[in-house]
Design a protein around this motif. Structure first.
Motif, PDB file in Angstrom:
ATOM      1  N   ASP A 168       0.820  -1.212   0.000  1.00 28.85           N
ATOM      2  CA  ASP A 168       0.000   0.000   0.000  1.00 28.85           C
ATOM      3  C   ASP A 168       0.855   1.263   0.000  1.00 28.85           C
ATOM      4  N   ILE A 172       0.871   4.126  -2.950  1.00 31.47           N
ATOM      5  CA  ILE A 172       0.460   5.502  -2.677  1.00 31.47           C
ATOM      6  C   ILE A 172       1.576   6.468  -3.032  1.00 31.47           C
ATOM      7  N   ASN A 192      -3.329  11.470  -2.464  1.00 30.42           N
ATOM      8  CA  ASN A 192      -2.818  10.842  -1.245  1.00 30.42           C
ATOM      9  C   ASN A 192      -3.958  10.584  -0.249  1.00 30.42           C
ATOM     10  N   LEU A 195      -6.393   7.740  -1.493  1.00 37.35           N
ATOM     11  CA  LEU A 195      -5.802   6.400  -1.429  1.00 37.35           C
ATOM     12  C   LEU A 195      -5.617   5.923   0.005  1.00 37.35           C
ATOM     13  N   ARG A 196      -5.360   6.822   0.912  1.00 38.18           N
ATOM     14  CA  ARG A 196      -5.256   6.414   2.322  1.00 38.18           C
ATOM     15  C   ARG A 196      -6.610   5.952   2.845  1.00 38.18           C
ATOM     16  N   THR A 199      -7.190   2.359   1.570  1.00 45.65           N
ATOM     17  CA  THR A 199      -6.497   1.295   2.308  1.00 45.65           C
ATOM     18  C   THR A 199      -7.316   0.804   3.499  1.00 45.65           C
TER      19      THR A 199
END
Length: 209
Positions: A168, A172, A192, A195-196, A199
């Motif tokens: 991950d 990212i 950012n 995508l966090r 996860t």
């Protein structure tokens, strides 16, 4: 530059340009993949320059007809500012187009080609699942409202995390670097953040069989 980083960039540029049918996609050579990416970039350059030219013309016409009324002057200044920004984008894209053949030569061309095709084919195969995962992570925003380049950066990162076993954190970071190169000024921060949030949902994400 690492072959996979080059491949990731080529996949971003050519994702909507390469054939969608698996058989046709597999027939692509390293050279055709690179040419597809360059053509996509040069098309963006042409579009950006045309829009910049139109902004400059509108700004000039407004200045000529306004007798320097404050509101028109501000509008004209804004148009000129937009034209400058579009021209800078075009220059950056042109620089990237010039760099691509050299980058391709620095890496293992077959490895670059294979990973590019793997990313593109996986994006095509799992497009619905990937987009649903992204939609759930956008927080009151719609994927289709994002710039096309941002949509594809996000898709590539999710594909690498979920289906291509890239850690991950690495996925990212690579997406952020792509955004710094191809997205709007603050695009990398947005990428950012999305995508966090992705996860956090990965345990429920579909897995490749």
């Amino acid at each position: 530059m690492q072959p996979r980083r080059i491949a990731r960039e080529l996949a971003l540029l050519s994702l909507s340009q390469l054939p969608s049918k698996p058989k046709k996609l597999e027939e692509q050579t390293p050279q055709t993949v690179m040419l597809t990416a360059i053509r996509a970039l040069t098309g963006e350059v042409q579009d950006a320059l045309e829009m910049a030219s139109a902004d400059l013309k509108r700004g000039n016409d407004l200045l000529r007809d306004s007798e320097f009324r404050a509101v028109d002057l501000k509008s004209s200044q804004a148009m000129v500012g937009d034209a400058i920004a579009r021209t800078q984008t075009a220059i950056n894209r042109l620089g990237s187009a010039v760099e691509l053949p050299e980058l391709m030569q620095l890496g293992d061309q077959q490895e670059v080609r294979d990973y590019t095709i793997q990313i593109v084919s996986t994006c095509n195969q799992y497009r619905q699942e990937v987009d649903e995962l992204l939609e759930a992570s956008l927080q009151d925003w719609q994927l289709t409202r994002l710039a096309k380049v941002d949509q594809n950066i996000l898709r590539i990162a999710v594909v690498e995390m979920v289906y291509l076993a890239l850690p991950d954190r690495v996925a990212i970071n690579e997406a952020v670097e792509l955004a710094k190169r191809y997205s709007a000024e603050e695009g990398h921060r947005f990428i950012n953040g999305v995508l966090r949030r992705v996860t956090k949902q990965l345990p429920a994400a579909p897995q490749q069989s």
